[in-house]
Design a protein around this motif. Structure first.
Motif, PDB file in Angstrom:
ATOM      1  N   ILE A   7      -1.650   0.988  -2.580  1.00 49.37           N
ATOM      2  CA  ILE A   7      -0.857  -0.174  -3.044  1.00 49.37           C
ATOM      3  C   ILE A   7       0.336   0.161  -4.110  1.00 49.37           C
ATOM      4  O   ILE A   7       2.003   0.483  -3.734  1.00 49.37           O
ATOM      5  CB  ILE A   7      -1.091  -1.289  -4.203  1.00 49.37           C
ATOM      6  CG1 ILE A   7      -2.268  -1.617  -2.804  1.00 49.37           C
ATOM      7  CG2 ILE A   7       0.523  -2.254  -3.691  1.00 49.37           C
ATOM      8  CD1 ILE A   7      -2.100  -1.861  -1.777  1.00 49.37           C
ATOM      9  N   SER A   8       0.595   0.991  -5.276  1.00 50.27           N
ATOM     10  CA  SER A   8       1.640   1.321  -6.308  1.00 50.27           C
ATOM     11  C   SER A   8       2.259   2.741  -5.289  1.00 50.27           C
ATOM     12  O   SER A   8       3.584   2.914  -5.128  1.00 50.27           O
ATOM     13  CB  SER A   8       1.040   2.080  -7.570  1.00 50.27           C
ATOM     14  OG  SER A   8       0.244   2.961  -7.532  1.00 50.27           O
ATOM     15  N   ASN A   9       1.314   3.633  -4.499  1.00 43.75           N
ATOM     16  CA  ASN A   9       2.025   4.825  -4.481  1.00 43.75           C
ATOM     17  C   ASN A   9       2.538   5.088  -1.987  1.00 43.75           C
ATOM     18  O   ASN A   9       3.370   5.815  -2.092  1.00 43.75           O
ATOM     19  CB  ASN A   9       0.440   5.990  -3.895  1.00 43.75           C
ATOM     20  CG  ASN A   9       1.218   7.051  -5.744  1.00 43.75           C
ATOM     21  OD1 ASN A   9       2.127   7.420  -5.598  1.00 43.75           O
ATOM     22  ND2 ASN A   9       0.015   6.165  -6.296  1.00 43.75           N
ATOM     23  N   LEU A  10       1.309   3.989  -2.059  1.00 45.17           N
ATOM     24  CA  LEU A  10       2.537   2.784  -0.751  1.00 45.17           C
ATOM     25  C   LEU A  10       3.925   2.984  -0.773  1.00 45.17           C
ATOM     26  O   LEU A  10       5.050   3.241   0.105  1.00 45.17           O
ATOM     27  CB  LEU A  10       1.715   1.662   0.305  1.00 45.17           C
ATOM     28  CG  LEU A  10       0.771   2.349   0.645  1.00 45.17           C
ATOM     29  CD1 LEU A  10       0.241   0.820   1.580  1.00 45.17           C
ATOM     30  CD2 LEU A  10       1.252   2.847   1.884  1.00 45.17           C
ATOM     31  N   TYR A  18      10.722   0.943   7.733  1.00 43.58           N
ATOM     32  CA  TYR A  18      10.785  -0.479   7.220  1.00 43.58           C
ATOM     33  C   TYR A  18       9.996  -1.557   7.982  1.00 43.58           C
ATOM     34  O   TYR A  18      10.376  -2.650   7.829  1.00 43.58           O
ATOM     35  CB  TYR A  18      12.437  -0.311   6.718  1.00 43.58           C
ATOM     36  CG  TYR A  18      12.471   0.712   6.208  1.00 43.58           C
ATOM     37  CD1 TYR A  18      12.490   0.358   4.396  1.00 43.58           C
ATOM     38  CD2 TYR A  18      13.242   1.092   6.367  1.00 43.58           C
ATOM     39  CE1 TYR A  18      13.907   1.465   3.184  1.00 43.58           C
ATOM     40  CE2 TYR A  18      13.905   2.448   5.431  1.00 43.58           C
ATOM     41  CZ  TYR A  18      13.729   1.747   4.300  1.00 43.58           C
ATOM     42  OH  TYR A  18      14.697   3.377   3.475  1.00 43.58           O
ATOM     43  N   GLN A  19       9.494  -0.723   8.957  1.00 43.93           N
ATOM     44  CA  GLN A  19       9.199  -2.287  10.041  1.00 43.93           C
ATOM     45  C   GLN A  19       7.662  -2.615   9.658  1.00 43.93           C
ATOM     46  O   GLN A  19       7.425  -3.140   9.614  1.00 43.93           O
ATOM     47  CB  GLN A  19       8.912  -1.078  11.002  1.00 43.93           C
ATOM     48  CG  GLN A  19       8.874  -2.011  12.157  1.00 43.93           C
ATOM     49  CD  GLN A  19       8.036  -1.624  13.757  1.00 43.93           C
ATOM     50  OE1 GLN A  19       6.533  -0.592  14.169  1.00 43.93           O
ATOM     51  NE2 GLN A  19       8.511  -1.113  13.975  1.00 43.93           N
ATOM     52  N   SER A  20       6.309  -2.003   9.051  1.00 42.01           N
ATOM     53  CA  SER A  20       5.444  -1.964   8.729  1.00 42.01           C
ATOM     54  C   SER A  20       4.137  -1.890   7.394  1.00 42.01           C
ATOM     55  O   SER A  20       5.139  -0.456   7.481  1.00 42.01           O
ATOM     56  CB  SER A  20       4.502  -2.714   9.684  1.00 42.01           C
ATOM     57  OG  SER A  20       4.120  -1.043  10.450  1.00 42.01           O
ATOM     58  N   ALA A  21       3.539  -1.867   7.712  1.00 37.83           N
ATOM     59  CA  ALA A  21       2.162  -1.301   6.127  1.00 37.83           C
ATOM     60  C   ALA A  21       1.223  -1.970   6.228  1.00 37.83           C
ATOM     61  O   ALA A  21       1.121  -2.967   6.523  1.00 37.83           O
ATOM     62  CB  ALA A  21       2.832  -0.986   4.631  1.00 37.83           C
ATOM     63  N   GLY A  22       0.624  -1.238   6.286  1.00 29.51           N
ATOM     64  CA  GLY A  22      -1.363  -1.786   6.204  1.00 29.51           C
ATOM     65  C   GLY A  22      -2.296  -0.332   5.578  1.00 29.51           C
ATOM     66  O   GLY A  22      -2.261   0.855   5.266  1.00 29.51           O
ATOM     67  N   ILE A  23      -3.383  -0.953   4.919  1.00 28.38           N
ATOM     68  CA  ILE A  23      -4.224   0.186   4.652  1.00 28.38           C
ATOM     69  C   ILE A  23      -5.881  -0.616   5.348  1.00 28.38           C
ATOM     70  O   ILE A  23      -6.181  -1.656   6.026  1.00 28.38           O
ATOM     71  CB  ILE A  23      -4.557  -0.515   3.547  1.00 28.38           C
ATOM     72  CG1 ILE A  23      -4.616  -1.795   2.908  1.00 28.38           C
ATOM     73  CG2 ILE A  23      -3.182  -0.330   2.459  1.00 28.38           C
ATOM     74  CD1 ILE A  23      -5.327  -2.531   1.804  1.00 28.38           C
ATOM     75  N   SER A  24      -6.429   0.615   4.969  1.00 29.92           N
ATOM     76  CA  SER A  24      -7.708   0.362   5.860  1.00 29.92           C
ATOM     77  C   SER A  24      -8.898   0.834   4.551  1.00 29.92           C
ATOM     78  O   SER A  24      -8.504   1.170   4.243  1.00 29.92           O
ATOM     79  CB  SER A  24      -8.600   0.922   7.770  1.00 29.92           C
ATOM     80  OG  SER A  24      -7.547   0.411   8.370  1.00 29.92           O
ATOM     81  N   TYR A  25      -9.900  -0.099   4.234  1.00 33.71           N
ATOM     82  CA  TYR A  25     -10.964   0.328   3.512  1.00 33.71           C
ATOM     83  C   TYR A  25     -12.327  -0.156   3.886  1.00 33.71           C
ATOM     84  O   TYR A  25     -12.654  -0.838   4.406  1.00 33.71           O
ATOM     85  CB  TYR A  25     -10.183  -0.140   2.069  1.00 33.71           C
ATOM     86  CG  TYR A  25     -10.009  -1.870   2.157  1.00 33.71           C
ATOM     87  CD1 TYR A  25     -10.960  -2.759   1.869  1.00 33.71           C
ATOM     88  CD2 TYR A  25      -9.052  -2.724   2.879  1.00 33.71           C
ATOM     89  CE1 TYR A  25     -10.683  -4.033   1.436  1.00 33.71           C
ATOM     90  CE2 TYR A  25      -8.878  -3.503   2.707  1.00 33.71           C
ATOM     91  CZ  TYR A  25      -9.577  -4.610   2.324  1.00 33.71           C
ATOM     92  OH  TYR A  25     -10.191  -5.928   2.639  1.00 33.71           O
ATOM     93  N   GLY A  41       7.014  -5.590   7.295  1.00 28.81           N
ATOM     94  CA  GLY A  41       7.748  -5.546   6.521  1.00 28.81           C
ATOM     95  C   GLY A  41       8.157  -4.611   5.185  1.00 28.81           C
ATOM     96  O   GLY A  41       7.133  -3.535   5.440  1.00 28.81           O
ATOM     97  N   LEU A  42       8.672  -4.897   4.390  1.00 32.21           N
ATOM     98  CA  LEU A  42       8.505  -3.950   3.117  1.00 32.21           C
ATOM     99  C   LEU A  42       7.681  -3.849   2.127  1.00 32.21           C
ATOM    100  O   LEU A  42       6.180  -4.717   2.277  1.00 32.21           O
ATOM    101  CB  LEU A  42      10.071  -3.550   1.794  1.00 32.21           C
ATOM    102  CG  LEU A  42      10.729  -3.857   2.856  1.00 32.21           C
ATOM    103  CD1 LEU A  42      12.403  -4.144   2.038  1.00 32.21           C
ATOM    104  CD2 LEU A  42      10.798  -2.549   3.338  1.00 32.21           C
ATOM    105  N   LYS A  48       2.422  -8.107  -1.934  1.00 32.09           N
ATOM    106  CA  LYS A  48       2.404  -9.078  -2.652  1.00 32.09           C
ATOM    107  C   LYS A  48       1.452 -10.669  -2.921  1.00 32.09           C
ATOM    108  O   LYS A  48       1.147 -10.365  -4.117  1.00 32.09           O
ATOM    109  CB  LYS A  48       4.098 -10.313  -2.528  1.00 32.09           C
ATOM    110  CG  LYS A  48       4.413 -10.837  -3.401  1.00 32.09           C
ATOM    111  CD  LYS A  48       5.623 -11.798  -2.889  1.00 32.09           C
ATOM    112  CE  LYS A  48       6.887 -10.576  -2.751  1.00 32.09           C
ATOM    113  NZ  LYS A  48       7.870 -11.581  -2.394  1.00 32.09           N
ATOM    114  N   SER A  49       1.161 -10.942  -2.047  1.00 34.96           N
ATOM    115  CA  SER A  49      -0.085 -11.609  -2.262  1.00 34.96           C
ATOM    116  C   SER A  49      -1.655 -10.551  -1.927  1.00 34.96           C
ATOM    117  O   SER A  49      -2.624 -11.986  -1.662  1.00 34.96           O
ATOM    118  CB  SER A  49       0.146 -13.104  -1.001  1.00 34.96           C
ATOM    119  OG  SER A  49       0.411 -13.008  -0.479  1.00 34.96           O
TER     120      SER A  49
END
Length: 210
Positions: A7-10, A18-25, A41-42, A48-49
Motif C-alpha cells: 500500500i505504501s509503495n503504490l 489517477y483513475q484507479s488502483a487495485g491489488i490482488s493477494y 480514485g487516488l 483509506k478504509s
C-alpha cells in the motif's frame, strides 16, 4: 510485511495514473485463493478504509490511467487492474503495463471477443485459451513472450507464485528487488523499491518466477 509495503509503495506510483488502483493477494493461511480489491480514485483514497484480513504471502498491485476520454465509471472500474482469470478452477491475477500493437490480430486469430478495448483483457483470455492447450502456466507464458510483440511488462499471480515477464525488446522497465533472505519484489520504477535492495532488471524476453 507485504501488507504495509504494497500500500505504501503504490503511493509512489501515483504519478503513473489517477483513475484507479487495485491489488490482488494470497493470504498466508490460504494456498490458492486470490482476493482482489480495487476502486476508482487516488491510491490514498482507495485504500483509506481497507484492511488485510491476515498476513499476505503474495501480492501484485496496479495504478491505472486511461488513454481514452469517454469512459464512464462502470467501464473504468471494469478495466481497473489487476484483472482476474481462471484456469483449472483456479484464479490467476494479471497486472499489465504497456501496449500490444497486434491486439486486433490476436483477437481474430484466437476468436477472442471482449466488451471493451483493453489489451489487458485480451491477455487474460489468451492465457485461459492457451492453458487449454498446454496445461502448464509456464509454457503458456513462454508462448506469449515468444509470439506476442509489443512494449510491455506483466505480473501474473497464480498458485502461490508471482511470474514477472518483460517483452522481448525490453522497452518497458521491470526491476527485481530483494529484502533479507526470502523477500522479493518486482517494480517498474526504482522509486517503489522502498527498503528492498535492487538486484537487477528482468532481462528482455525473460520470465522470473518467485
Amino acid at each position: 510485511h507485504i501488507n504495509e509495503y504494497m500500500i505504501s509503495n503504490l503511493n509512489n506510483f501515483q504519478h503513473r495514473g489517477y483513475q484507479s488502483a487495485g491489488i490482488s493477494y494470497i493470504e498466508s493461511h490460504t494456498r490458492h485463493d486470490i482476493k482482489t480489491f480495487k476502486k476508482l480514485g487516488l491510491v490514498e483514497d482507495v485504500f483509506k478504509s481497507f484492511e488485510f484480513d491476515s498476513i499476505i504471502n503474495y501480492c501484485i498491485g496496479h495504478v491505472r490511467y486511461s488513454t481514452r476520454k469517454k469512459d464512464n465509471d462502470t467501464v473504468m472500474l471494469e478495466e481497473a487492474q489487476p484483472l482476474i482469470g481462471q484456469i483449472d478452477d483456479m484464479k490467476f491475477a494479471l497486472a499489465h503495463n504497456g501496449n500490444i500493437p497486434t491486439i486486433n490480430e490476436i483477437k481474430k486469430e484466437y476468436n477472442i471477443i471482449t466488451t471493451n478495448n483493453s489489451d489487458s483483457f485480451v491477455l487474460v483470455k489468451l492465457i485461459e485459451l492457451l492453458y487449454e492447450k498446454y496445461k502448464n502456466i509456464e509454457h503458456v507464458l513462454i508462448n506469449i513472450i515468444n509470439t506476442i510483440p509489443g512494449s510491455y511488462s506483466l505480473l501474473v499471480l497464480y498458485n502461490n507464485n508471482v511470474y514477472a515477464m518483460r517483452d522481448r525488446f525490453g522497452i518497458r522497465p521491470l526491476l527485481i528487488g530483494k529484502k533479507n533472505m526470502t523477500g522479493y519484489c518486482f517494480v517498474s520504477e526504482s522509486v517503489a523499491l522502498g527498503d528492498y535492495k535492487s538486484l537487477r532488471e528482468v532481462q528482455p524476453g525473460e520470465i522470473v518466477k518467485s
